[in-house]
Design an enzyme around this catalytic site. Structure first.
Site, PDB file in Angstrom:
ATOM      1  N   TYR A 254       0.861  -1.192   0.000  1.00  0.00           N
ATOM      2  CA  TYR A 254       0.000   0.000   0.000  1.00  0.00           C
ATOM      3  C   TYR A 254       0.891   1.234   0.000  1.00  0.00           C
ATOM      4  O   TYR A 254       1.566   1.520   0.982  1.00  0.00           O
ATOM      5  CB  TYR A 254      -0.916  -0.045   1.219  1.00  0.00           C
ATOM      6  CG  TYR A 254      -1.832   1.136   1.410  1.00  0.00           C
ATOM      7  CD1 TYR A 254      -2.110   2.051   0.387  1.00  0.00           C
ATOM      8  CD2 TYR A 254      -2.464   1.330   2.633  1.00  0.00           C
ATOM      9  CE1 TYR A 254      -2.963   3.123   0.586  1.00  0.00           C
ATOM     10  CE2 TYR A 254      -3.325   2.400   2.847  1.00  0.00           C
ATOM     11  CZ  TYR A 254      -3.568   3.292   1.822  1.00  0.00           C
ATOM     12  OH  TYR A 254      -4.417   4.355   2.029  1.00  0.00           O
TER      13      TYR A 254
ATOM     14  N   LYS B  79      -1.960  -1.451  -3.627  1.00  0.00           N
ATOM     15  CA  LYS B  79      -2.938  -0.370  -3.598  1.00  0.00           C
ATOM     16  C   LYS B  79      -2.149   0.910  -3.812  1.00  0.00           C
ATOM     17  O   LYS B  79      -1.276   1.255  -3.012  1.00  0.00           O
ATOM     18  CB  LYS B  79      -3.670  -0.331  -2.262  1.00  0.00           C
ATOM     19  CG  LYS B  79      -4.612   0.870  -2.109  1.00  0.00           C
ATOM     20  CD  LYS B  79      -5.253   0.903  -0.723  1.00  0.00           C
ATOM     21  CE  LYS B  79      -6.128   2.142  -0.553  1.00  0.00           C
ATOM     22  NZ  LYS B  79      -6.754   2.206   0.796  1.00  0.00           N
TER      23      LYS B  79
END
Length: 291
Positions: free
Chosen positions: A132, A160
Site C-alpha cells: 500500500y 494499492k
C-alpha cells in the site's frame, strides 16, 4: 487476482467501544451491494487508534461475517516489521485471503529499507501481500524500481496505489508485469486508473455507495467506459466530499445520515467534520441520489 470494488471498511464505535453489531450489518451491506472483497483494519478503519487486540478482533469478525462470500484483504501495516508480520500471521489464522501492508510511516526508510521490510515479510508471511503506497500519509514513496524487484517475490502479488500519480500505472505495469494486481487507492482517479491497466479500487466511497461503486467497476471491466463515466459523474461529488475533512470523519457522518443505527463516533485525535464538510457530504449524497 483481486479485482472490482473493494471497500476499505470503516470501524464503527459507540461509547468508545467497537460496535460489533453495526459492523456485521455493514459487512453484509457491502457484500449485498456487489463488493468483490473487503479490507478491514486499514486507514479508513482507524487502525492507528486500535489496540493490537482490537485490531485482531475486528479482522476476525469481518472474516467470520463474510462467511466465505468474498475474500478479505486484512490491513496488516505497521512501521515495525515484526508487528506487521504478527498481523499477517493472525490474519492467516483467521482466514484472510491476503494482507494489505502500508509503507512504514514516520521512520521513513530508504528504498533499500523498503525492500528489506517487504522481502522479510514476503519470506515469512503465510498469506500473499499487497503493498500500500500512500505517500501523503506515510512520508515514504516506493519507487517503480523497488516495486519491480519486490514483484518478483511470489508472495508480493499486487498493490494499492494512492500515490496520486496516474502515469505510474503504466510504468508499474511495464516494470512488474500485467499479472501484478494494481488497485487504485483514490476513488476520484479510478476511471483513469482502470483505463491504464488497473483492475479495481480499494474504495472509501464504497462504504457509502456500495452498489454504485460495484456497478462502476463492472462497467470498467467490461470496457463500457461511457457507462462508467456516467457513474463517475454521479459519484464524483461524493469522492470529493468524503475527503473534505480528515478521513474517515466525513464517511462516518455520511453513514450516520443513511443508517439510524450508525454512530459517527471517532477516536481522538480525530474529531467530527466541520459544518462545511457536512454540507458538502449532504449535497453529494443528494447528487448521487442516495438521500
Amino acid at each position: 487476482m483481486f479485482t472490482g470494488s473493494i471497500p476499505a471498511l470503516v470501524t464503527p464505535f459507540r461509547n468508545g467501544k467497537f460496535d460489533e453489531v453495526v459492523f456485521r450489518a455493514h459487512v453484509d451491506r457491502m457484500i449485498e451491494g456487489g463488493s468483490s472483497a473487503l479490507v478491514p483494519c486499514g486507514t479508513t478503519g482507524e487502525s492507528a487508534t486500535m489496540t493490537i487486540e482490537e485490531h485482531n478482533y475486528v479482522m476476525a469478525v469481518c472474516i467470520d461475517q463474510t462467511k466465505g462470500r468474498v475474500p478479505v484483504i486484512a490491513g496488516c501495516g505497521s512501521n515495525d516489521t515484526k508487528v506487521s508480520l504478527a498481523h499477517l500471521r493472525h490474519a492467516a489464522k483467521a482466514g484472510a485471503a491476503a494482507g494489505l501492508v502500508v509503507l512504514p510511516y514516520y521512520n521513513k526508510p530508504s528504498q533499500e529499507g523498503l525492500y528489506a521490510h517487504y522481502s522479510y515479510l514476503a519470506e515469512n508471511s503465510p498469506i500473499p501481500i499487497l503493498i500500500y503506497n500512500v505517500p501523503g500519509r506515510t512520508s515514504s514513496d516506493i519507487s517503480v524500481e523497488t516495486l519491480a524487484r519486490l514483484s518478483r517475490l511470489p508472495a508480493i502479488v499486487g498493490m494499492k496505489d494512492a500515490s496520486g500519480h496516474i502515469a505510474r500505472v503504466s510504468a508499474q505495469r511495464l516494470a512488474c508485469g500485467s499479472d501484478f494486481c494494481q488497485l487504485s487507492g483514490n476513488d476520484d482517479m479510478a476511471l483513469a486508473f482502470n483505463a491504464m491497466g488497473g483492475v479495481g479500487c480499494i474504495s472509501v466511497t464504497a462504504n457509502v455507495a456500495p452498489k454504485l461503486s460495484a456497478d462502476f467497476q463492472k462497467a470498467c471491466a467490461e470496457n463500457r467506459y461511457q457507462d462508467a463515466l456516467a457513474l463517475q459523474d454521479r459519484l464524483y461529488p461524493l469522492h470529493s466530499a468524503l475527503f473534505s475533512d480528515s478521513s474517515p470523519a466525513p464517511v462516518k457522518y455520511a453513514l450516520s445520515r443513511l443508517y439510524s443505527d450508525f454512530s459517527p463516533e471517532l477516536r481522538l485525535p480525530l474529531v467530527q467534520p466541520s459544518d462545511h464538510s457536512k454540507a458538502l457530504v449532504d449535497a453529494a449524497l443528494s447528487h448521487a441520489r442516495l438521500i
